[in-house]
Design a protein around this motif. Structure first.
Motif, PDB file in Angstrom:
ATOM      1  N   VAL A 166       0.837  -1.190   0.000  1.00 53.61           N
ATOM      2  CA  VAL A 166       0.000   0.000   0.000  1.00 53.61           C
ATOM      3  C   VAL A 166       0.875   1.244   0.000  1.00 53.61           C
ATOM      4  O   VAL A 166       2.039   1.198   0.397  1.00 53.61           O
ATOM      5  CB  VAL A 166      -0.953   0.037   1.217  1.00 53.61           C
ATOM      6  CG1 VAL A 166      -1.948  -1.096   1.176  1.00 53.61           C
ATOM      7  CG2 VAL A 166      -0.191   0.044   2.518  1.00 53.61           C
ATOM      8  N   VAL A 200       0.484   5.520   1.017  1.00 53.94           N
ATOM      9  CA  VAL A 200      -0.353   6.543   1.650  1.00 53.94           C
ATOM     10  C   VAL A 200      -0.266   7.796   0.796  1.00 53.94           C
ATOM     11  O   VAL A 200       0.829   8.255   0.466  1.00 53.94           O
ATOM     12  CB  VAL A 200       0.108   6.828   3.094  1.00 53.94           C
ATOM     13  CG1 VAL A 200      -0.772   7.890   3.728  1.00 53.94           C
ATOM     14  CG2 VAL A 200       0.096   5.542   3.920  1.00 53.94           C
ATOM     15  N   TRP A 202      -5.824  -4.652   1.291  1.00 55.40           N
ATOM     16  CA  TRP A 202      -4.972  -3.472   1.457  1.00 55.40           C
ATOM     17  C   TRP A 202      -5.303  -2.718   2.731  1.00 55.40           C
ATOM     18  O   TRP A 202      -4.430  -2.106   3.339  1.00 55.40           O
ATOM     19  CB  TRP A 202      -4.965  -2.583   0.222  1.00 55.40           C
ATOM     20  CG  TRP A 202      -6.246  -2.435  -0.524  1.00 55.40           C
ATOM     21  CD1 TRP A 202      -6.903  -3.402  -1.231  1.00 55.40           C
ATOM     22  CD2 TRP A 202      -7.034  -1.265  -0.652  1.00 55.40           C
ATOM     23  NE1 TRP A 202      -8.043  -2.884  -1.779  1.00 55.40           N
ATOM     24  CE2 TRP A 202      -8.148  -1.572  -1.451  1.00 55.40           C
ATOM     25  CE3 TRP A 202      -6.906   0.025  -0.179  1.00 55.40           C
ATOM     26  CZ2 TRP A 202      -9.121  -0.649  -1.780  1.00 55.40           C
ATOM     27  CZ3 TRP A 202      -7.876   0.955  -0.519  1.00 55.40           C
ATOM     28  CH2 TRP A 202      -8.968   0.608  -1.308  1.00 55.40           C
ATOM     29  N   ARG A 203      -6.546  -2.770   3.200  1.00 52.27           N
ATOM     30  CA  ARG A 203      -6.868  -2.177   4.509  1.00 52.27           C
ATOM     31  C   ARG A 203      -6.166  -2.988   5.604  1.00 52.27           C
ATOM     32  O   ARG A 203      -5.560  -2.420   6.511  1.00 52.27           O
ATOM     33  CB  ARG A 203      -8.369  -2.161   4.749  1.00 52.27           C
ATOM     34  CG  ARG A 203      -8.720  -1.708   6.168  1.00 52.27           C
ATOM     35  CD  ARG A 203     -10.213  -1.640   6.364  1.00 52.27           C
ATOM     36  NE  ARG A 203     -10.594  -1.604   7.749  1.00 52.27           N
ATOM     37  CZ  ARG A 203     -11.534  -0.800   8.235  1.00 52.27           C
ATOM     38  NH1 ARG A 203     -12.174   0.030   7.449  1.00 52.27           N
ATOM     39  NH2 ARG A 203     -11.841  -0.838   9.509  1.00 52.27           N
ATOM     40  N   PHE A 249      -2.468  -2.160   5.608  1.00 55.69           N
ATOM     41  CA  PHE A 249      -2.213  -0.834   6.171  1.00 55.69           C
ATOM     42  C   PHE A 249      -2.373  -0.852   7.689  1.00 55.69           C
ATOM     43  O   PHE A 249      -1.521  -0.342   8.420  1.00 55.69           O
ATOM     44  CB  PHE A 249      -3.157   0.206   5.552  1.00 55.69           C
ATOM     45  CG  PHE A 249      -3.064   1.554   6.205  1.00 55.69           C
ATOM     46  CD1 PHE A 249      -2.034   2.420   5.887  1.00 55.69           C
ATOM     47  CD2 PHE A 249      -3.996   1.952   7.159  1.00 55.69           C
ATOM     48  CE1 PHE A 249      -1.927   3.668   6.501  1.00 55.69           C
ATOM     49  CE2 PHE A 249      -3.897   3.191   7.778  1.00 55.69           C
ATOM     50  CZ  PHE A 249      -2.864   4.049   7.447  1.00 55.69           C
ATOM     51  N   VAL A 300       0.927  -0.041   9.719  1.00 57.77           N
ATOM     52  CA  VAL A 300       1.015   1.336  10.193  1.00 57.77           C
ATOM     53  C   VAL A 300       0.325   1.526  11.547  1.00 57.77           C
ATOM     54  O   VAL A 300       0.916   2.055  12.479  1.00 57.77           O
ATOM     55  CB  VAL A 300       0.449   2.327   9.154  1.00 57.77           C
ATOM     56  CG1 VAL A 300       0.471   3.745   9.677  1.00 57.77           C
ATOM     57  CG2 VAL A 300       1.233   2.222   7.852  1.00 57.77           C
ATOM     58  N   TYR A 326      -5.108   5.751   1.879  1.00 58.77           N
ATOM     59  CA  TYR A 326      -4.145   4.753   1.407  1.00 58.77           C
ATOM     60  C   TYR A 326      -4.800   3.926   0.314  1.00 58.77           C
ATOM     61  O   TYR A 326      -6.017   3.740   0.300  1.00 58.77           O
ATOM     62  CB  TYR A 326      -3.635   3.865   2.555  1.00 58.77           C
ATOM     63  CG  TYR A 326      -4.741   3.199   3.334  1.00 58.77           C
ATOM     64  CD1 TYR A 326      -5.226   1.943   2.971  1.00 58.77           C
ATOM     65  CD2 TYR A 326      -5.337   3.838   4.410  1.00 58.77           C
ATOM     66  CE1 TYR A 326      -6.261   1.349   3.666  1.00 58.77           C
ATOM     67  CE2 TYR A 326      -6.365   3.251   5.116  1.00 58.77           C
ATOM     68  CZ  TYR A 326      -6.824   2.002   4.745  1.00 58.77           C
ATOM     69  OH  TYR A 326      -7.855   1.419   5.431  1.00 58.77           O
TER      70      TYR A 326
END
Length: 136
Positions: free
Chosen positions: A23, A25, A66-67, A70, A74, A120
């Motif tokens: 991913v 941001v 992808w969520r 992330f 992160v 993102y």
């Protein structure tokens, strides 16, 4: 020799899948670099600004790979713990979770059009002209 070629092909597929999973941001044009710690604070409601300017973060839909990537990289929470975190925070009156947008294209459009916006997207959706502020 055939086994070696099969191994190399498998390795390349794995590397390609990893790249597709990554991913990036993005932020509204003009926003400076944002570090992972600041993003973690923004996505958990512990911060609402970057360098004194209001920030508005958006999420990908729950259940997207992808969520999950992330949040894990992160925010350092998996999706279930992140949802639970925000359920408690909302219940005690400490805010509401970031808005969810349905697609990477919707996130890109929102971030481009909204001052202070951060989101993102999958690296595969990256296109010229986007303000990439972090590559976790």
């Amino acid at each position: 020799m055939r086994a070696l070629l099969a191994f190399i092909a498998g390795l390349l597929l794995c590397l390609g899948a990893r790249a597709a999973d990554s991913v990036v941001v993005i932020a509204h044009p003009g926003m400076a670099h944002v570090d992972a710690t600041t993003l973690q604070r923004l996505y958990t409601g512990r911060a609402v600004a970057v360098d004194g300017a209001p920030a508005l973060v958006v999420n990908a839909p729950s259940g997207t790979p992808w969520r999950e990537r992330f949040l894990t990289q992160v925010v350092q929470l998996d999706d279930a713990r992140y949802v639970a975190f925000w359920t408690v925070r909302r219940h005690v009156g400490k805010g509401v979770p970031p808005r969810e947008l349905a697609t990477a294209a919707a996130i890109i459009d929102f971030v481009q059009a909204t001052p202070g916006a951060i989101g993102y997207i999958p690296a595969s959706e990256l296109r010229p002209g986007l303000n990439v502020v972090l590559r976790p």
